[in-house]
Design a protein around this motif. Structure first.
Motif, PDB file in Angstrom:
ATOM      1  N   LEU A 220       1.175   6.695  -7.025  1.00 39.40           N
ATOM      2  CA  LEU A 220       0.053   7.558  -7.407  1.00 39.40           C
ATOM      3  C   LEU A 220       0.356   9.023  -7.105  1.00 39.40           C
ATOM      4  CD1 LEU A 220      -2.915   5.260  -6.278  1.00 39.40           C
ATOM      5  CD2 LEU A 220      -2.148   5.669  -8.618  1.00 39.40           C
TER       6      LEU A 220
ATOM      7  N   VAL B 298       2.123   1.671  -3.679  1.00 39.52           N
ATOM      8  CA  VAL B 298       1.127   2.184  -4.618  1.00 39.52           C
ATOM      9  C   VAL B 298       0.779   3.644  -4.303  1.00 39.52           C
ATOM     10  CG1 VAL B 298      -1.156   1.571  -3.671  1.00 39.52           C
ATOM     11  CG2 VAL B 298      -0.737   1.290  -6.096  1.00 39.52           C
TER      12      VAL B 298
ATOM     13  N   LEU C 144      -5.850   4.977   2.835  1.00 41.21           N
ATOM     14  CA  LEU C 144      -5.757   3.534   3.042  1.00 41.21           C
ATOM     15  C   LEU C 144      -4.364   3.155   3.566  1.00 41.21           C
ATOM     16  CD1 LEU C 144      -6.909   0.724   2.797  1.00 41.21           C
ATOM     17  CD2 LEU C 144      -6.662   0.845   0.310  1.00 41.21           C
TER      18      LEU C 144
ATOM     19  N   LEU D 120      -6.940   9.158  -1.708  1.00 40.46           N
ATOM     20  CA  LEU D 120      -7.613   7.969  -1.174  1.00 40.46           C
ATOM     21  C   LEU D 120      -6.604   6.853  -0.895  1.00 40.46           C
ATOM     22  CD1 LEU D 120     -10.828   8.078  -3.374  1.00 40.46           C
ATOM     23  CD2 LEU D 120     -10.734   8.340  -0.885  1.00 40.46           C
ATOM     24  N   ALA D 121      -5.601   6.753  -1.748  1.00 46.90           N
ATOM     25  CA  ALA D 121      -4.552   5.752  -1.504  1.00 46.90           C
ATOM     26  C   ALA D 121      -3.788   6.094  -0.220  1.00 46.90           C
ATOM     27  CB  ALA D 121      -3.604   5.669  -2.696  1.00 46.90           C
TER      28      ALA D 121
ATOM     29  N   SER E 236      -1.853  11.609  -9.294  1.00 44.88           N
ATOM     30  CA  SER E 236      -3.080  10.910  -9.688  1.00 44.88           C
ATOM     31  C   SER E 236      -4.290  11.401  -8.899  1.00 44.88           C
ATOM     32  CB  SER E 236      -2.887   9.411  -9.425  1.00 44.88           C
ATOM     33  OG  SER E 236      -4.126   8.760  -9.239  1.00 44.88           O
ATOM     34  N   PRO E 237      -5.484  11.354  -9.519  1.00 41.87           N
ATOM     35  CA  PRO E 237      -6.717  11.695  -8.787  1.00 41.87           C
ATOM     36  C   PRO E 237      -7.011  10.739  -7.626  1.00 41.87           C
ATOM     37  CG  PRO E 237      -7.216  10.854 -11.002  1.00 41.87           C
ATOM     38  CD  PRO E 237      -5.738  11.074 -10.944  1.00 41.87           C
ATOM     39  N   TYR E 238      -6.332   9.589  -7.587  1.00 42.12           N
ATOM     40  CA  TYR E 238      -6.576   8.609  -6.516  1.00 42.12           C
ATOM     41  C   TYR E 238      -5.516   8.680  -5.414  1.00 42.12           C
ATOM     42  CZ  TYR E 238      -9.091   7.239 -10.596  1.00 42.12           C
ATOM     43  OH  TYR E 238      -9.880   7.292 -11.711  1.00 42.12           O
TER      44      TYR E 238
ATOM     45  N   LEU F 295       0.830  -1.209   0.000  1.00 43.84           N
ATOM     46  CA  LEU F 295       0.000   0.000   0.000  1.00 43.84           C
ATOM     47  C   LEU F 295       0.871   1.268   0.000  1.00 43.84           C
ATOM     48  CD1 LEU F 295      -2.894  -1.260   2.283  1.00 43.84           C
ATOM     49  CD2 LEU F 295      -3.066  -0.617  -0.125  1.00 43.84           C
TER      50      LEU F 295
END
Lengths: 109, 109, 109, 109
Positions: B56, B52, B70, B66-67, B61-63, B49
């Motif tokens: 990102l 990643v 997490l 949220l990454a 990145s748009p994510y 995690l």
């Protein structure tokens, strides 16, 4: 599919990566973890090398064949270790690794 | 650097990923592997995690946020588990995870 | 298989990751790369989030559901973008992303 | 640190992976994406091979040296391509790749 000759090898690597991950995670939950330590180590290396080989073949990368050669080595070693253990996840992993090694050896030839 | 606000968090995630990998590999070589099983599981999830999240953020990145959210959860859990074990690699990992959790929580806010 | 309820979602994520990689690599070889830039970006994020979701489900990780939720978002966005382009690899990718989003949404529920 | 001789190479690989990712993501946002396509392809292969080399060294894996050899090749090719482009991210990437290639070549020797 950029390079159709890779198709079955990509499938074998992708499937072997998940089978090795499953084997490692399952070994960690066995009572005899200590005895499975080498299996877990080889599973993890094999999983990562399978994953990167699949990625590089998918992209039809100039490094795909060399990655397959390295992946085949890890698969052969992992198959040999997994075959020693009676756990179902180890036997399944040995089989997936052997199949993946054959595919990778053909690609690397 | 596409988004300079991510810089220190990318470093923390990248460093934490390697520290977690080191901790997992070291736990596997300890005599008391069985006792380290949960630590190894959390190390691996946390490492993946973190990796990643770093990727990102690097891509803006748009994510990414949220990454990071997490990743922060996995870091908090891994830090708590690692802190229970006296091995130097566990204590170092607990520290790296706490620092990474703080960075990720700031990014996810 | 540690957690059989994940089986079809693992397959969908693993397959979607490779389809997104194929789409990104194929977009890079199109004449209109500039027009495909956003598609490539979403493909890559989606591929990485699919891969990590598959890994975490394979391990029956406590973070598997949250990873599926994030993966579903990336899949929905990637499907929407890919659907705009007539290239066969984009149409196939849109389909793989939609199927993966459905599987991930069911797991995350 | 399981194997201290790998320390500086792990750092170089980890840093090069992120620099290649940054370069690829930045190339995708340039106006002349078409001209950067080969750079993006090499960046991505190099990033993935650096990441797996760093992982394997971190674990003191039996495949670490072979992964370094393959990584060094990708770094040399990526450095050569990046050096052709005036973008700051390409110049920085060329430098990171050259440094990583040197470290990997030393490890693979």
């Amino acid at each position: 599919m950029l390079n159709p000759q890779y198709q079955s090898c990509i499938q074998a690597c992708s499937s072997c990566a998940l089978t090795c991950e499953t084997c490692a995670a399952s070994c960690l939950r066995e009572d005899d973890v200590k005895m499975m330590a080498r299996c877990i180590q080889l599973d993890r290396d094999c999983a990562d090398l399978c994953a990167v080989a699949a990625l590089l073949m998918t992209r039809d990368s100039p490094y795909a064949q060399l990655a397959c050669r390295l992946c085949a080595q890890a698969c052969r070693d992992c198959a040999e270790e997994c075959a020693k253990h009676a756990h179902a996840h180890c036997q399944e992993c040995a089989q997936a690794c052997r199949r993946c090694a054959e595919e990778c050896e053909r690609m690397a030839a």
